[in-house]
Design an enzyme around this catalytic site. Structure first.
Site, PDB file in Angstrom:
ATOM      1  N   ASN A 104       0.812  -1.226   0.000  1.00 38.05           N
ATOM      2  CA  ASN A 104       0.000   0.000   0.000  1.00 38.05           C
ATOM      3  C   ASN A 104       0.843   1.272   0.000  1.00 38.05           C
ATOM      4  O   ASN A 104       0.374   2.321  -0.427  1.00 38.05           O
ATOM      5  CB  ASN A 104      -0.923  -0.034   1.229  1.00 38.05           C
ATOM      6  CG  ASN A 104      -1.523   1.313   1.529  1.00 38.05           C
ATOM      7  OD1 ASN A 104      -2.500   1.733   0.906  1.00 38.05           O
ATOM      8  ND2 ASN A 104      -0.932   2.038   2.481  1.00 38.05           N
ATOM      9  N   TYR A 169       3.459   9.338 -11.165  1.00 34.75           N
ATOM     10  CA  TYR A 169       2.552   8.558 -10.304  1.00 34.75           C
ATOM     11  C   TYR A 169       1.738   7.568 -11.145  1.00 34.75           C
ATOM     12  O   TYR A 169       1.639   6.382 -10.817  1.00 34.75           O
ATOM     13  CB  TYR A 169       1.649   9.525  -9.542  1.00 34.75           C
ATOM     14  CG  TYR A 169       0.687   8.876  -8.582  1.00 34.75           C
ATOM     15  CD1 TYR A 169       1.139   8.338  -7.377  1.00 34.75           C
ATOM     16  CD2 TYR A 169      -0.674   8.810  -8.865  1.00 34.75           C
ATOM     17  CE1 TYR A 169       0.242   7.750  -6.482  1.00 34.75           C
ATOM     18  CE2 TYR A 169      -1.562   8.229  -7.974  1.00 34.75           C
ATOM     19  CZ  TYR A 169      -1.103   7.703  -6.788  1.00 34.75           C
ATOM     20  OH  TYR A 169      -1.990   7.119  -5.911  1.00 34.75           O
TER      21      TYR A 169
HETATM   22  P1  NAP Z   1      -0.913   8.589   2.707  1.00 30.22           P
HETATM   23  O1  NAP Z   1      -2.018   8.963   3.623  1.00 30.22           O
HETATM   24  O2  NAP Z   1      -0.086   9.642   2.065  1.00 30.22           O
HETATM   25  O3  NAP Z   1       0.058   7.550   3.495  1.00 30.22           O
HETATM   26  C1  NAP Z   1       1.177   7.027   2.842  1.00 30.22           C
HETATM   27  C2  NAP Z   1       1.737   5.878   3.655  1.00 30.22           C
HETATM   28  O4  NAP Z   1       2.855   5.312   2.943  1.00 30.22           O
HETATM   29  C3  NAP Z   1       2.283   6.317   5.003  1.00 30.22           C
HETATM   30  O5  NAP Z   1       2.054   5.268   5.925  1.00 30.22           O
HETATM   31  C4  NAP Z   1       3.777   6.484   4.740  1.00 30.22           C
HETATM   32  O6  NAP Z   1       4.583   6.327   5.920  1.00 30.22           O
HETATM   33  C5  NAP Z   1       3.999   5.319   3.778  1.00 30.22           C
HETATM   34  N1  NAP Z   1       5.210   5.457   2.968  1.00 30.22           N
HETATM   35  C6  NAP Z   1       5.555   6.466   2.121  1.00 30.22           C
HETATM   36  N2  NAP Z   1       6.742   6.199   1.533  1.00 30.22           N
HETATM   37  C7  NAP Z   1       7.157   4.994   2.028  1.00 30.22           C
HETATM   38  C8  NAP Z   1       8.292   4.180   1.826  1.00 30.22           C
HETATM   39  N3  NAP Z   1       9.286   4.527   0.991  1.00 30.22           N
HETATM   40  N4  NAP Z   1       8.383   3.021   2.533  1.00 30.22           N
HETATM   41  C9  NAP Z   1       7.411   2.643   3.377  1.00 30.22           C
HETATM   42  N5  NAP Z   1       6.310   3.365   3.596  1.00 30.22           N
HETATM   43  C10 NAP Z   1       6.180   4.529   2.927  1.00 30.22           C
HETATM   44  O7  NAP Z   1      -1.457   7.663   1.494  1.00 30.22           O
HETATM   45  P2  NAP Z   1      -2.944   7.162   1.174  1.00 30.22           P
HETATM   46  O8  NAP Z   1      -3.710   8.265   0.577  1.00 30.22           O
HETATM   47  O9  NAP Z   1      -3.482   6.418   2.335  1.00 30.22           O
HETATM   48  O10 NAP Z   1      -2.635   6.152  -0.014  1.00 30.22           O
HETATM   49  C11 NAP Z   1      -2.268   4.811   0.223  1.00 30.22           C
HETATM   50  C12 NAP Z   1      -2.061   4.108  -1.105  1.00 30.22           C
HETATM   51  O11 NAP Z   1      -3.245   4.196  -1.902  1.00 30.22           O
HETATM   52  C13 NAP Z   1      -0.950   4.735  -1.953  1.00 30.22           C
HETATM   53  O12 NAP Z   1      -0.258   3.724  -2.650  1.00 30.22           O
HETATM   54  C14 NAP Z   1      -1.699   5.617  -2.914  1.00 30.22           C
HETATM   55  O13 NAP Z   1      -0.986   5.827  -4.103  1.00 30.22           O
HETATM   56  C15 NAP Z   1      -2.953   4.800  -3.142  1.00 30.22           C
HETATM   57  N6  NAP Z   1      -4.093   5.599  -3.592  1.00 30.22           N
HETATM   58  C16 NAP Z   1      -4.603   6.600  -2.812  1.00 30.22           C
HETATM   59  C17 NAP Z   1      -5.693   7.326  -3.257  1.00 30.22           C
HETATM   60  C18 NAP Z   1      -6.315   8.423  -2.441  1.00 30.22           C
HETATM   61  O14 NAP Z   1      -7.259   9.063  -2.935  1.00 30.22           O
HETATM   62  N7  NAP Z   1      -5.870   8.696  -1.244  1.00 30.22           N
HETATM   63  C19 NAP Z   1      -6.248   7.053  -4.505  1.00 30.22           C
HETATM   64  C20 NAP Z   1      -5.705   6.036  -5.276  1.00 30.22           C
HETATM   65  C21 NAP Z   1      -4.634   5.319  -4.795  1.00 30.22           C
HETATM   66  P3  NAP Z   1       4.925   7.622   6.869  1.00 30.22           P
HETATM   67  O15 NAP Z   1       3.650   7.913   7.625  1.00 30.22           O
HETATM   68  O16 NAP Z   1       6.031   7.150   7.728  1.00 30.22           O
HETATM   69  O17 NAP Z   1       5.292   8.742   5.939  1.00 30.22           O
END
Ligand code: NAP
Length: 261
Positions: A104, A169
């Site tokens: 994730n 992305y």
């Molecule tokens: P988020 O709130 O920005 O959280 C990102 C998470 O990834 C955090 O736990 C962060 O850890 C961790 N992370 C970042 N870089 C990392 C690395 N190099 N190694 C290990 N952990 C890492 O993201 P989110 O919105 O929940 O999204 C989660 C996933 O769903 C992502 O892959 C994103 O692309 C995908 N997604 C999200 C959406 C949306 O609308 N939000 C839509 C489509 C897809 P820290 O807290 O330590 O920084």
């Protein structure tokens, strides 16, 4: 096949990357609520990940989750092969197996192509795509030996649609789809399933950074006229992780409110 629907993941071991916040946090809590022991990975935000672990302990204390639920926090970059292998080996040493991997962790470095630096491109591809590959590779031997396992990779609706200003992305997330389908073909004969979730716009730190007028314009393009919740993604992840989806592999499940059909 009989599936215990009360605690679907009792005795299962899971790894969720990026579990300190947003979607990963909700996924980790949902898997734990069904009884899974979960390795909660994050990049650096260990305090937030420890809070998630406390929530799991709280669910157990309230009887919402069974005694088998639990976990541990481990900060490491999914793009660092040595750290990834160390973390997976420590789970195998402590828990004896990995049944579920949810890739994730993800980042954005949004910019129009002409302004996008090669460094930012590499950073996004390293975390999102290479990270997914490294984590998958690290658990594969143990899953193949067990002749069981479910890997769920988080892509995005923009991998399917494209999005202006998100070239790196979108490329990383489209790469995850191609990689996952190949892995599903490689691992299917050993009982290991690999699937993709392509979330639409979900309420998290990632989308909360957008200006209000941009959020409204985006919502107007969604058939259900609203952003999704992290729980919407967690439910689909649980389904893919569990035996309820035993005959599903190599699929991309869109959870996007009808933004893309
Ligand atoms: P988020 O709130 O920005 O959280 C990102 C998470 O990834 C955090 O736990 C962060 O850890 C961790 N992370 C970042 N870089 C990392 C690395 N190099 N190694 C290990 N952990 C890492 O993201 P989110 O919105 O929940 O999204 C989660 C996933 O769903 C992502 O892959 C994103 O692309 C995908 N997604 C999200 C959406 C949306 O609308 N939000 C839509 C489509 C897809 P820290 O807290 O330590 O920084």
């Amino acid at each position: 096949m009989t599936v215990n629907t009360q605690w679907e993941l009792e005795g299962k071991t899971a790894i969720v990357t990026g579990a300190s916040r947003g979607i990963g946090r909700a996924v980790a809590l949902r898997l734990a609520r069904e009884g899974a022991w979960v390795l909660l990975n994050c990049a650096s935000n260990t305090a937030k990940a420890e809070e998630v672990l406390k929530e799991i302990e709280g669910m157990k204390a309230e009887g919402i989750a069974p005694a088998s639920a639990g976990g541990a926090v481990r900060a490491f970059s999914v793009a660092n092969e040595a750290l990834v292998n160390d973390a997976v080996q420590s789970v195998l040493a402590d828990q004896g197996k990995v049944d579920i991997l949810v890739n994730n962790a993800g980042i954005t470095r949004d910019n129009l192509m002409l302004r996008h630096s090669a460094e930012d491109w590499d950073t996004v591809l390293e975390t999102n795509l290479k990270g997914t590959f490294l984590m998958t590779k690290a658990v594969t031997k143990a899953m193949m030996k067990a002749r069981a396992g479910s890997i769920v990779n988080m892509s995005s609706v923009v991998a399917q649609m494209g999005n202006s200003g998100q070239g790196s992305y979108c490329a990383s997330k489209a790469g995850i789809i191609g990689f996952s389908k190949s892995a599903a073909r490689e691992l299917g004969s050993r009982g290991v399933r690999v699937n993709v979730i392509a979330p639409g716009f979900i309420e998290t730190d990632m989308t909360n950074q957008l200006p209000e007028d941009a959020r409204k314009a985006m919502a107007d393009n969604i058939a259900l006229r609203r952003f999704g919740s992290v729980e919407d993604i967690a439910e689909a992840t649980l389904w893919l992780a569990s035996l309820r989806s035993a005959y599903v592999t190599g699929q991309v499940i869109g959870i996007n409110g009808g933004l893309y059909m």
